[in-house]
Design an enzyme around this catalytic site. Sequence first.
Site, PDB file in Angstrom:
ATOM      1  N   GLY A 159     -82.032 -41.180  -2.966  1.00 19.99           N
ATOM      2  CA  GLY A 159     -82.061 -40.918  -1.524  1.00 19.99           C
ATOM      3  C   GLY A 159     -83.371 -41.397  -0.921  1.00 19.99           C
ATOM      4  O   GLY A 159     -83.565 -42.582  -0.653  1.00 19.99           O
ATOM      5  N   GLY A 160     -84.292 -40.475  -0.716  1.00 18.93           N
ATOM      6  CA  GLY A 160     -85.535 -40.784  -0.006  1.00 18.93           C
ATOM      7  C   GLY A 160     -86.266 -42.018  -0.526  1.00 18.93           C
ATOM      8  O   GLY A 160     -86.723 -42.859   0.265  1.00 18.93           O
ATOM      9  N   SER A 184     -84.165 -36.247  -6.129  1.00 23.15           N
ATOM     10  CA  SER A 184     -85.618 -36.446  -6.176  1.00 23.15           C
ATOM     11  C   SER A 184     -86.057 -37.388  -7.302  1.00 23.15           C
ATOM     12  O   SER A 184     -87.079 -37.163  -7.937  1.00 23.15           O
ATOM     13  CB  SER A 184     -86.344 -35.098  -6.268  1.00 23.15           C
ATOM     14  OG  SER A 184     -86.079 -34.315  -5.108  1.00 23.15           O
ATOM     15  N   GLU A 190     -73.744 -33.302   0.421  1.00 23.09           N
ATOM     16  CA  GLU A 190     -73.917 -33.087   1.871  1.00 23.09           C
ATOM     17  C   GLU A 190     -72.564 -33.122   2.570  1.00 23.09           C
ATOM     18  O   GLU A 190     -72.336 -32.403   3.553  1.00 23.09           O
ATOM     19  CB  GLU A 190     -74.901 -34.133   2.438  1.00 23.09           C
ATOM     20  CG  GLU A 190     -76.326 -33.830   1.968  1.00 23.09           C
ATOM     21  CD  GLU A 190     -77.254 -35.024   1.845  1.00 23.09           C
ATOM     22  OE1 GLU A 190     -76.945 -36.107   2.380  1.00 23.09           O
ATOM     23  OE2 GLU A 190     -78.305 -34.863   1.187  1.00 23.09           O
ATOM     24  N   ASN A 245     -78.823 -44.486  -1.596  1.00 21.77           N
ATOM     25  CA  ASN A 245     -78.038 -43.837  -0.537  1.00 21.77           C
ATOM     26  C   ASN A 245     -78.982 -43.631   0.643  1.00 21.77           C
ATOM     27  O   ASN A 245     -79.848 -42.759   0.595  1.00 21.77           O
ATOM     28  CB  ASN A 245     -77.494 -42.495  -1.061  1.00 21.77           C
ATOM     29  CG  ASN A 245     -76.820 -41.681   0.026  1.00 21.77           C
ATOM     30  OD1 ASN A 245     -76.577 -42.178   1.127  1.00 21.77           O
ATOM     31  ND2 ASN A 245     -76.511 -40.438  -0.286  1.00 21.77           N
ATOM     32  N   TRP A 246     -78.782 -44.450   1.673  1.00 17.98           N
ATOM     33  CA  TRP A 246     -79.704 -44.390   2.824  1.00 17.98           C
ATOM     34  C   TRP A 246     -79.435 -43.157   3.691  1.00 17.98           C
ATOM     35  O   TRP A 246     -80.204 -42.857   4.587  1.00 17.98           O
ATOM     36  CB  TRP A 246     -79.572 -45.660   3.667  1.00 17.98           C
ATOM     37  CG  TRP A 246     -80.080 -46.921   3.010  1.00 17.98           C
ATOM     38  CD1 TRP A 246     -80.509 -47.061   1.717  1.00 17.98           C
ATOM     39  CD2 TRP A 246     -80.212 -48.206   3.628  1.00 17.98           C
ATOM     40  NE1 TRP A 246     -80.899 -48.367   1.496  1.00 17.98           N
ATOM     41  CE2 TRP A 246     -80.720 -49.096   2.650  1.00 17.98           C
ATOM     42  CE3 TRP A 246     -79.940 -48.719   4.901  1.00 17.98           C
ATOM     43  CZ2 TRP A 246     -80.975 -50.442   2.912  1.00 17.98           C
ATOM     44  CZ3 TRP A 246     -80.184 -50.057   5.162  1.00 17.98           C
ATOM     45  CH2 TRP A 246     -80.698 -50.907   4.188  1.00 17.98           C
ATOM     46  N   LYS A 247     -78.331 -42.482   3.461  1.00 14.75           N
ATOM     47  CA  LYS A 247     -77.939 -41.334   4.307  1.00 14.75           C
ATOM     48  C   LYS A 247     -77.977 -41.779   5.777  1.00 14.75           C
ATOM     49  O   LYS A 247     -77.717 -42.941   6.057  1.00 14.75           O
ATOM     50  CB  LYS A 247     -78.812 -40.122   3.996  1.00 14.75           C
ATOM     51  CG  LYS A 247     -78.809 -39.810   2.486  1.00 14.75           C
ATOM     52  CD  LYS A 247     -79.374 -38.477   2.125  1.00 14.75           C
ATOM     53  CE  LYS A 247     -79.317 -38.310   0.597  1.00 14.75           C
ATOM     54  NZ  LYS A 247     -79.772 -36.995   0.164  1.00 14.75           N
ATOM     55  N   HIS A 279     -70.201 -36.503  -1.982  1.00 21.67           N
ATOM     56  CA  HIS A 279     -71.630 -36.164  -1.965  1.00 21.67           C
ATOM     57  C   HIS A 279     -71.789 -34.701  -1.532  1.00 21.67           C
ATOM     58  O   HIS A 279     -71.046 -34.213  -0.680  1.00 21.67           O
ATOM     59  CB  HIS A 279     -72.383 -37.095  -1.004  1.00 21.67           C
ATOM     60  CG  HIS A 279     -73.861 -36.967  -1.141  1.00 21.67           C
ATOM     61  ND1 HIS A 279     -74.567 -35.939  -0.569  1.00 21.67           N
ATOM     62  CD2 HIS A 279     -74.772 -37.720  -1.815  1.00 21.67           C
ATOM     63  CE1 HIS A 279     -75.846 -36.062  -0.887  1.00 21.67           C
ATOM     64  NE2 HIS A 279     -75.999 -37.140  -1.640  1.00 21.67           N
TER      65      HIS A 279
HETATM   66  P1  13P Z   1     -83.156 -37.614  -2.842  1.00 19.36           P
HETATM   67  O1  13P Z   1     -83.432 -38.758  -3.802  1.00 19.36           O
HETATM   68  O2  13P Z   1     -83.789 -37.804  -1.505  1.00 19.36           O
HETATM   69  O3  13P Z   1     -83.411 -36.288  -3.468  1.00 19.36           O
HETATM   70  O4  13P Z   1     -81.560 -37.675  -2.550  1.00 19.36           O
HETATM   71  C1  13P Z   1     -80.677 -37.741  -3.600  1.00 19.36           C
HETATM   72  C2  13P Z   1     -79.322 -37.991  -3.058  1.00 19.36           C
HETATM   73  O5  13P Z   1     -78.731 -37.137  -2.420  1.00 19.36           O
HETATM   74  C3  13P Z   1     -78.714 -39.307  -3.287  1.00 19.36           C
HETATM   75  O6  13P Z   1     -77.373 -39.320  -2.965  1.00 19.36           O
END
Ligand code: 13P
Length: 249
Positions: A232-233, A211, A96, A9-11, A94
């Site tokens: 994510g990251g 994470s 967020e 997920n590149w956000k 999600h």
């Molecule tokens: P991180 O891996 O940056 O904690 O993000 C997880 C996430 O929200 C994937 O959708």
Amino acid sequence: MRKKLVAGNWKMNGAREGNAALLAALLGGLDGCHCEIAVCPPFPYLSQVASLLADSGIALGAQTLSEHAVGAYTGEVSGAMLVEFGCRYVLVGHSERRALFAEGDAQIAAKFASAQAVGLMPVLCLGETLAQRECGETFSVVAAQLAAVLDRVGVKALASAVVAYEPVWAIGTGLTATPGQAQEVHAAIRSQVAALDCDVASGLRILYGGSVKAQNAAELFGQADIDGGLIGGAALVAEDFLAICRAAN
Ligand code: 13P
């Protein structure tokens, strides 16, 4: 046997040049990755990423969709549009979106249904906040989030969906649920589905997110009910994402 899925997920990250470099590095490093892989870039890059991934075996996903099919919804993107751009997956619910854009269970269930109506595979995200965990509400919060979707679409719909357990307190914080903490929630999700339909439950892929890094991925993915990750990251760095994909073997 459930095939593991690792989805990035590149956000709200990316730019044309960096996307091309990231994807070239991913495509060049797939040897030894035996799981299914997907990436979910922001909407404007779907076309670029779709053409760079054409025939590659890496699937394309989007990060959200409108619950509406068409019409006067300024700024929204429909599931049919995502299909036109080659998406197979779409994230729904999600944390967020729930926290920052006030998406509630009813809207999330409607988005889930809209995704399936056009043949997209929703990745339904569930998870508790730190305050909820500390109050002992983890299982009830996650069960209620899942029930809202089950009530709307029925258990059979989960045969064409993926679930992701993402504890909110572990997202982007460097804090990861221990493999044991994650496994017990994954097992509870699977039993909630099994109470309605055992076959659907045993085929359902439940991803862990929060994470995930190269260093913790193998132990998380080794748990009985963890079928991959939503990253994510670490999905923004090719070597990290590839190491996580290899950990899913
Ligand atoms: P991180 O891996 O940056 O904690 O993000 C997880 C996430 O929200 C994937 O959708």
